[in-house]
Design an enzyme around this catalytic site. Structure first.
Site, PDB file in Angstrom:
ATOM      1  N   SER A 146       8.982  22.229 -10.511  1.00  0.00           N
ATOM      2  CA  SER A 146       7.567  22.114 -10.201  1.00  0.00           C
ATOM      3  C   SER A 146       6.798  23.250 -10.901  1.00  0.00           C
ATOM      4  CB  SER A 146       7.487  22.597  -8.609  1.00  0.00           C
ATOM      5  OG  SER A 146       6.206  21.896  -8.050  1.00  0.00           O
ATOM      6  N   ASP A 222       8.351  11.795  -4.499  1.00  0.00           N
ATOM      7  CA  ASP A 222       7.646  13.281  -4.487  1.00  0.00           C
ATOM      8  C   ASP A 222       6.340  12.910  -3.994  1.00  0.00           C
ATOM      9  OD1 ASP A 222       6.636  15.558  -5.378  1.00  0.00           O
ATOM     10  OD2 ASP A 222       8.325  15.862  -6.712  1.00  0.00           O
ATOM     11  N   HIS A 255      10.551  15.971  -3.361  1.00  0.00           N
ATOM     12  CA  HIS A 255      10.342  17.207  -4.316  1.00  0.00           C
ATOM     13  C   HIS A 255      11.247  18.352  -3.900  1.00  0.00           C
ATOM     14  CE1 HIS A 255       7.463  19.187  -7.077  1.00  0.00           C
ATOM     15  NE2 HIS A 255       7.352  20.309  -6.164  1.00  0.00           N
TER      16      HIS A 255
END
Lengths: 277, 277
Positions: A146, A222, A255
């Site tokens: 991320s 996600d 995620h």
């Protein structure tokens, strides 16, 4: 340097270490896994940069990297994501300030006093790791998740001779174009968008930065995929630049570390192959 | 039943589930991993009982079991270690009361109202799991850590026809003879030590309970080894009883999940072999 914890794991040693950082002017904490092979000589190193709200601890506890590192003889280093401490100012929300350093050197007050994560992860911490641990600094790889995927991509694109391989899990590929990135780069670097381009993987590629290949995994479930991550922007930039991008869209994955841990061994095997070469 | 979270991981589904328990008179939370093979038919199940201070979450986050469960087609269920909630009384210290149910049905007030973890893990939860998930209840295995290793051993020794295999990580093998166990069994069951023997693996074996074989791993750097775990007592009881005990003393490993996660895949492969047979 203060060793906060040391645990034998997967035949090696998992350490958590605190040290005084000149870059941030604070104490900083990182974790390092030394595989069994490090007992008998220098090993290649994989840097792992973490995402928003995380510290070294998330990947250390949930990343499931040690088995693969022990198999391939990889040292694994996980820095924190920002300076910490009472003297460090914090931002509004989880996505700015502590836990959200975005791997830049802030130029804007009050962040410019401590938020120097670029210098920390590209200069100070590598020098410290090289001095203290049996690392073969000629064989380095980098990855991250991320915000840390953004960090891995930008650090590698700006140090193409340092890293033999770079990959990312659900990276923010074009921070200049998405809310998380606009908030962070605007806050830390100010409104001059020219300064943002050196911290934006897609912009760096557009501006001529190159690595031979990239491995990216992202989950189709996600929550941040469309608004913050936008992997298609990286796909287009790599296609235009002739960078061999392997972009795995993983059906149903989100995620979280449940996603990262699933594909960690694949990424480490991919890095190991390139680090051996 | 309320699904608190569901995440795709290692090709399967990791769920955390809350439900009203008749056994404890409280809400209870457990985690269950369904491997990819569970999409197409019933799979064997491995029960994992956790140690003092833990909930379902510790092993779910740090146990590194999903890769092996996906490889072998194993469902993995991790219950909590005690009832929780404001209505539940708590004990002094981390080793009694909440987080420390010791897998017994308490007979002593005030614990006897809610602390019925024996009934919960041996009857209520298995019935619920069998009804709700694609589990082959003819193929069950059980393992656990520390207090949960004690739980796994005692549950298996008292249900030899239910489990095809039993293993443990750093188990409390003879709670009647060690401080943790004496505090817990005395508190929950009272001072009649005859009642303790049904919750003491070494005593159960001395009294005639049998399983064909046992797999136990313990770290030589485990802080609790000599005072609380005392694996030599199990070694002697198994030798006297003709139980084939494999006791692995792991050099330098401690009591943490860094130890458990290192040997989790070995234990699951060992169980899988017996569950396939």
């Amino acid at each position: 340097m203060e060793i906060l914890s040391e645990n034998r794991s997967h035949g090696g040693r998992q350490l958590v270490v605190k040290h005084a950082s000149a870059a941030t002017g604070t104490k900083m904490t990182f974790s390092i896994f030394l595989p069994p092979q490090a007992e008998s000589g220098p090993c290649p190193v994989v840097w792992y940069l973490s995402g928003l709200t995380c510290s070294h601890a998330n990947v250390t506890e949930k990343g499931e990297y040690r088995a693969a590192c022990a198999e391939h003889g990889l040292i694994f280093v996980a820095p924190d994501t920002s300076p910490r401490g009472e003297e460090v100012p914090d931002g509004e929300g989880y996505d700015f300030g502590k836990g959200a350093g975005f791997y830049v050197d802030a130029t804007q007050a009050p962040w410019s006093q401590h938020f120097h994560m670029w210098t920390y992860v590209t200069q100070e911490l590598p020098a410290l790791i090289a001095a203290e641990y049996p690392v073969d600094m000629g064989r380095q790889a980098i990855t991250g998740h991320s915000m840390g995927g953004h960090g891995a991509l930008t650090v590698a694109l700006r140090h193409p001779d340092r890293f033999r391989s770079v990959s990312a899990f659900a990276p923010i590929v074009a921070p200049s174009q998405v809310p998380w990135g606009q908030k962070a780069l605007g806050g830390y670097l100010g409104n001059d968008r020219a300064a943002w381009r050196k911290h934006d993987a897609v912009a760096l590629i557009e501006d001529g930065a190159r690595v031979p290949e990239l491995l990216v995994d992202v989950g189709t479930a996600d929550n941040f995929l469309e608004q913050e991550l936008r992997p298609a922007l990286l796909e287009r930039a790599c296609a235009d630049a002739g960078i061999a991008l392997t972009l795995n869209r993983r059906e149903g994955y989100d995620h979280s570390y449940y996603f990262i841990s699933t594909f960690m061994a694949d990424h480490l095997a991919w890095h190991a192959e390139r680090l051996r070469a």
